[in-house]
Design an enzyme around this catalytic site. Structure first.
Site, short mmCIF file in Angstrom:
data_model
loop_
_atom_site.label_atom_id
_atom_site.label_comp_id
_atom_site.label_asym_id
_atom_site.label_seq_id
_atom_site.Cartn_x
_atom_site.Cartn_y
_atom_site.Cartn_z
N CYS A 131 48.00 42.39 47.55
CA CYS A 131 47.31 42.41 46.25
C CYS A 131 45.86 42.85 46.41
O CYS A 131 45.28 43.46 45.51
CB CYS A 131 47.38 41.03 45.59
SG CYS A 131 46.63 39.70 46.57
N HIS A 165 44.36 34.95 45.18
CA HIS A 165 44.92 36.23 44.76
C HIS A 165 43.77 37.18 44.42
O HIS A 165 42.76 36.76 43.86
CB HIS A 165 45.80 35.99 43.54
CG HIS A 165 46.56 37.18 43.06
ND1 HIS A 165 47.40 37.91 43.86
CD2 HIS A 165 46.60 37.78 41.84
CE1 HIS A 165 47.93 38.89 43.15
NE2 HIS A 165 47.46 38.83 41.92
N ASN A 214 45.11 41.66 36.99
CA ASN A 214 45.99 41.13 38.03
C ASN A 214 46.89 42.27 38.50
O ASN A 214 47.64 42.84 37.70
CB ASN A 214 46.83 39.99 37.45
CG ASN A 214 47.79 39.39 38.47
OD1 ASN A 214 47.98 39.93 39.56
ND2 ASN A 214 48.40 38.27 38.11
#
Length: 690
Positions: A97, A254, A278
């Site tokens: 990520c 994250h 995201n």
């Protein structure tokens, strides 16, 4: 093939157009593409094959991956469809990520994006199954070529993909970055700032949101306007919290991208907002100003359109800036220039780059906590000569980056804890020794030693000369590093570890027999007994003589001198070239040997019969040899044991070979004292006799 030394030191900061070819064939992207077009074949990259070795290094795929080209997945593949945008980035089954957050940020800067993704490629005319991308690595731009075979499962891309199933630029970019780092698995876990720097060659800066300055909103606004890449994340306190979802829809540990910052009129007030993305392409903030929150009902359609507000589960959302500071812990900014975001002025920065290494046993000294070895770290002299405009001090930024740790993960390497210290430089123009650091404190240093790829900080110091020491926190840890120094005015930097200076006294003339000391007379008797009438000894006979004498000395512990050492001694002292040592030659060597024994005893602190390699620089300098760090590293590799110790035989061998090489060089460098000219026969003859 032997390792070829390339000198360290300051280098120019390269520009992207100079991207270096990296393919093992030595051919450029265009050369390989034309070759494929002429042959009528699609490119297959032997450097990064379509096999499990390119996917994982520590595990086997849990599902049967099939490598397919985009044209085998969809009928009408497109490289870029309607422009490369942040919505083209959806995370797959790989824990990268951080990389996706960086790519999303990259799409906001079209100039930087065009640098990473050259525009000379597509699935249209000229398609040959070959693509290329450019990345910054340790102060140079690299051109990374790949084929377009991608890992799939049931005709779907397994890793990074676009929301449009026939668009492939993002998947191919991820593949090129995986190749750069050795495999897809190497991309698991990381910090967005790492990829941001690799996309831009920029300078990293990190802010703790809870400790951020009062003008933090303006800082982020200015960063986005300047084209900086921004990422943010929430800290985790344990591995169990990684990717845990908070009640507000945020994911801990994250990586998110910061894609916008703005203000909106709400009930007579101006509300500061920040837009976050995201990379999963879903799972969003559900608090105030989220996609479906009631606050948007009080905002007119024109304002909503300006802010691109839509209630879609696309992973992108707005939130109030005060909520952002409350819920997120860190913001990482990759600035394309070192200009401070707290200031309005934009400056022209001077950049110097040093490439170096921490090598166990010679230059891996650890931080100042380890005084006995700290001084052995690389030392870079920094000369600040001009004050900033209208200021009394000089501004500069130091960025220390450890190299290739992600690529070396397959061999068990981890990111090391690194930092640096800056000291005022004394008048001596040489590598500073242990005593200097015992009695002098640093003038400045990195805020912390931390296990990040890069540590960077800004400083202001008065004009003067300083010594900058980059180091790992613990000693004996090995890594290569890239040190960048940005300064508003030109700063002069110089590696203090690259100087070689040999200072050897002329060998004394042997004393005549009637003036010999009692010790020399005893040697003569032993020599006659071993050598016979010719008064010359072979290497085997010299071995017997030296060991017979040295074993009687009670002040030094040592194993027997080796035959190799005695052959090297004869090579150094034999003036006649007959491979034997005459008594007069032996007398000269014995005086030298006594000095070297005393030197060894001085640095054998615990009287164990060995000395630490970290003392080698000082010991050799006392013997007349000031050597570069690179030469010291080679000596440690050749002579030290696994515990980084040298016994007397190794120390003697080292000194004999150094003196032999130095005297041969001095004899041959008649015109220019820094160079000699040899043909192949002379060179081989020279190396065989040292």
């Amino acid at each position: 093939m032997p390792y070829l030394y390339r000198a360290p030191g300051p280098q120019a900061h390269p520009v992207p157009k100079d991207a270096r070819i990296t393919h093992s064939s030595g051919q450029s992207f265009e050369q390989m593409r034309q070759e494929c077009l002429q042959r009528g074949t699609l490119f297959e990259d032997a450097d990064f094959p379509a096999s499990n070795s390119s996917l994982f290094y520590s595990e086997r795929p849990q599902i049967p991956f099939v490598w397919k080209r985009p044209g085998e997945i969809v009928k009408n593949p497109e490289f870029i469809l309607g422009g490369a945008t942040r919505t083209d980035i959806c995370q797959g089954e790989l824990g990268d990520c951080w990389l996706l957050a960086a790519i999303a940020s990259l799409t906001l800067n079209q100039k930087a994006l065009a640098r990473v993704i050259p525009q000379d490629q597509s699935f249209g005319p000229g398609y040959a199954g070959i693509f290329h991308f450019q990345f910054w690595q340790h102060s140079e731009w690299l051109d990374v070529v790949i084929d377009d075979r991608l890992p799939t499962f049931r005709d779907r891309l397994v890793f990074l993909h676009s929301a449009d199933h026939n668009e492939f630029w993002s998947a191919l970019l991820e593949k090129a970055y995986a190749k750069l780092n050795g495999s897809y698995e190497a991309l698991k876990g990381g910090s967005a700032i790492e990829a941001m720097e690799d996309f831009t060659g920029g300078v990293a800066e990190t802010f703790q949101t809870k400790e951020a300055p009062e003008n933090f909103y303006e800082i982020l606004e200015k960063a986005l306007k300047r084209g900086s890449l921004l990422g943010c994340f929430i800290d985790t306190r344990s591995a169990a919290e990684s990717e845990a979802r908070t009640p507000f829809g945020l994911i801990k540990g994250h990586a998110y991208s910061v894609t916008g910052i703005d203000q909106v009129s709400f009930r007579g007030q101006r509300i500061e907002l920040i837009r976050i993305r995201n990379p999963w392409g879903q799972v969003e903030w559900n608090g105030s100003w989220s996609d479906s929150s009631p606050e948007w009902r009080s905002v007119g359609p024109a304002e909503q359109k300006r802010l691109c507000h839509t209630a879609l589960d696309d992973g992108e959302f707005w939130m109030a800036f005060k909520d952002f500071k409350a819920h997120f812990d860190k913001v990482e900014i990759c600035n394309l220039t070192p200009d401070a975001l707290e200031e309005d002025a934009i400056h022209k920065w001077e950049v110097t780059v040093h490439q170096g290494s921490w090598v166990r046993g010679s230059t891996a000294g650890g931080c100042r906590n380890f005084l006995d070895t700290f001084w052995t770290n690389p030392q870079i002299k920094l000369s600040l000569t001009e004050k900033d405009e209208g200021q009394e001090e000089c501004s500069f930024l130091v960025a220390l980056m450890q190299k290739d740790r992600r690529k070396l993960k397959r061999f068990g390497a981890n990111v090391l804890t690194i930092g640096y210290a800056i000291y005022e430089c004394p008048d001596k123009d040489e590598h500073l020794n242990k005593d200097f650091f015992r009695y002098h404190a640093s003038r400045a240093r990195s805020k912390t030693f931390i296990n990040l790829r890069e540590v960077s900080d800004r400083f202001k110091l008065p004009p003067g000369e300083y010594i900058l020491i980059p180091s790992t926190f613990e000693p004996h840890q090995e890594a290569d590093f890239c040190l960048r120094i940005f300064s508003e005015k030109k700063a002069i930097t110089r590696d203090m570890d690259g100087n070689v200076d040999i200072d050897l006294p002329e060998p004394p003339k042997p004393t005549p027999p009637d003036q010999e000391t009692e010790e020399e007379q005893r040697f003569r008797a032993l020599f006659e007994q071993v050598a016979g009438e010719d008064m010359e000894v072979t290497a085997e006979e010299l071995e017997y003589v030296l060991n017979a004498v040295l074993q009687k000395k009670k002040d030094i512990k040592f194993k027997k001198l080796s035959l190799i050492s005695c052959k090297n001694i004869i090579s150094l002292m034999d003036t006649s070239g007959n491979g034997k040592l005459e008594f007069d030659e032996f007398k000269v060597f014995w005086d030298k040997l006594k000095q070297w024994i005393n030197l060894f005893l001085r640095f054998d602190a615990d009287k164990s019969g060995t000395m630490s390699t970290y003392e080698l620089r000082t010991a050799l300098k006392a013997a007349g040899f000031q050597l570069s760090s690179h030469l010291l590293q080679l000596i440690v590799l050749r002579y030290a044991d696994e515990e980084l110790q040298l016994d007397f035989d190794d120390f003697l061998n080292c000194l004999v070979r150094l003196e032999n090489a130095s005297r041969v060089f001095q004899a041959l460098s008649t015109k220019n004292k820094e160079f000699i000219h040899l043909n192949i026969n002379e060179f081989i003859h020279l190396t065989m006799n040292i």
